[in-house]
Design a protein around this motif. Structure first.
Motif, short mmCIF file in Angstrom:
data_model
loop_
_atom_site.label_atom_id
_atom_site.label_comp_id
_atom_site.label_asym_id
_atom_site.label_seq_id
_atom_site.Cartn_x
_atom_site.Cartn_y
_atom_site.Cartn_z
N ARG A 107 0.84 -1.21 0.00
CA ARG A 107 0.00 0.00 0.00
C ARG A 107 0.87 1.26 0.00
N GLN A 108 1.92 1.26 0.82
CA GLN A 108 2.85 2.38 0.84
C GLN A 108 3.50 2.57 -0.54
N TYR A 122 2.01 6.72 -6.87
CA TYR A 122 0.99 7.70 -7.24
C TYR A 122 1.52 9.12 -7.07
N GLU A 123 2.24 9.37 -5.98
CA GLU A 123 2.82 10.70 -5.75
C GLU A 123 3.82 11.05 -6.85
N LEU A 124 4.68 10.11 -7.22
CA LEU A 124 5.67 10.35 -8.27
C LEU A 124 5.00 10.52 -9.64
N TYR A 125 3.92 9.78 -9.86
CA TYR A 125 3.16 9.91 -11.10
C TYR A 125 2.52 11.29 -11.18
N SER A 126 1.97 11.74 -10.06
CA SER A 126 1.33 13.06 -10.01
C SER A 126 2.33 14.19 -10.26
N LYS A 127 3.59 13.97 -9.90
CA LYS A 127 4.64 14.97 -10.10
C LYS A 127 5.29 14.88 -11.49
N GLY A 128 4.89 13.88 -12.28
CA GLY A 128 5.45 13.73 -13.62
C GLY A 128 6.79 13.02 -13.66
N SER A 133 20.98 10.27 -14.00
CA SER A 133 20.86 8.91 -13.48
C SER A 133 21.04 8.89 -11.97
N ASP A 134 21.86 9.79 -11.42
CA ASP A 134 22.02 9.87 -9.97
C ASP A 134 20.69 10.23 -9.30
N GLU A 135 19.97 11.19 -9.91
CA GLU A 135 18.67 11.59 -9.37
C GLU A 135 17.69 10.42 -9.40
N ILE A 136 17.67 9.68 -10.50
CA ILE A 136 16.76 8.52 -10.61
C ILE A 136 17.13 7.46 -9.59
N ARG A 137 18.41 7.21 -9.40
CA ARG A 137 18.83 6.20 -8.40
C ARG A 137 18.35 6.60 -7.00
N GLN A 138 18.43 7.88 -6.68
CA GLN A 138 17.93 8.35 -5.38
C GLN A 138 16.42 8.17 -5.27
N ILE A 139 15.72 8.47 -6.35
CA ILE A 139 14.26 8.31 -6.36
C ILE A 139 13.89 6.84 -6.17
#
Length: 102
Positions: A23-24, A30-36, A58-64
């Protein structure tokens, strides 16, 4: 930049608290989808998540991806690929300096 992330289950992971974590995970996606950030999401026939994401590096994506609840609980990890524009059409029309006319 666009990225492809494919989920892989961690071998011998403890899924005993799966319902809460799943669920988390859904709320987080959903939050990441809403932010694009998450642009598209799918499941494979084996129920592995496949995501198309956008970020500056790619560093930003790895953190996400590291912040996904299933990743934090060491239940899954992602294989990450950077996507670049397809340039294969150039082979149809000769050198790169030629202009494509339609």
């Amino acid at each position: 930049m666009k990225f492809l992330a494919i989920e892989n289950e961690v071998p011998n992971a403890d899924w005993s608290d799966a319902q809460t974590i799943l669920r988390q995970e859904a709320e987080h996606v959903y939050e990441l989808y809403s932010k694009g950030i998450v642009r598209e999401i799918y499941f494979t026939e084996k129920h592995e998540a496949v995501l198309i994401l956008e970020a500056n590096s790619s560093d930003e994506i790895r953190q996400i991806l590291a912040d996904f609840p299933l990743v934090r609980h060491r239940l899954i990890r992602f294989d990450l690929k950077e996507l670049t524009p397809y340039t294969g059409f150039e082979r149809l029309f000769g050198s790169q300096s030629e202009t494509l006319h339609m």
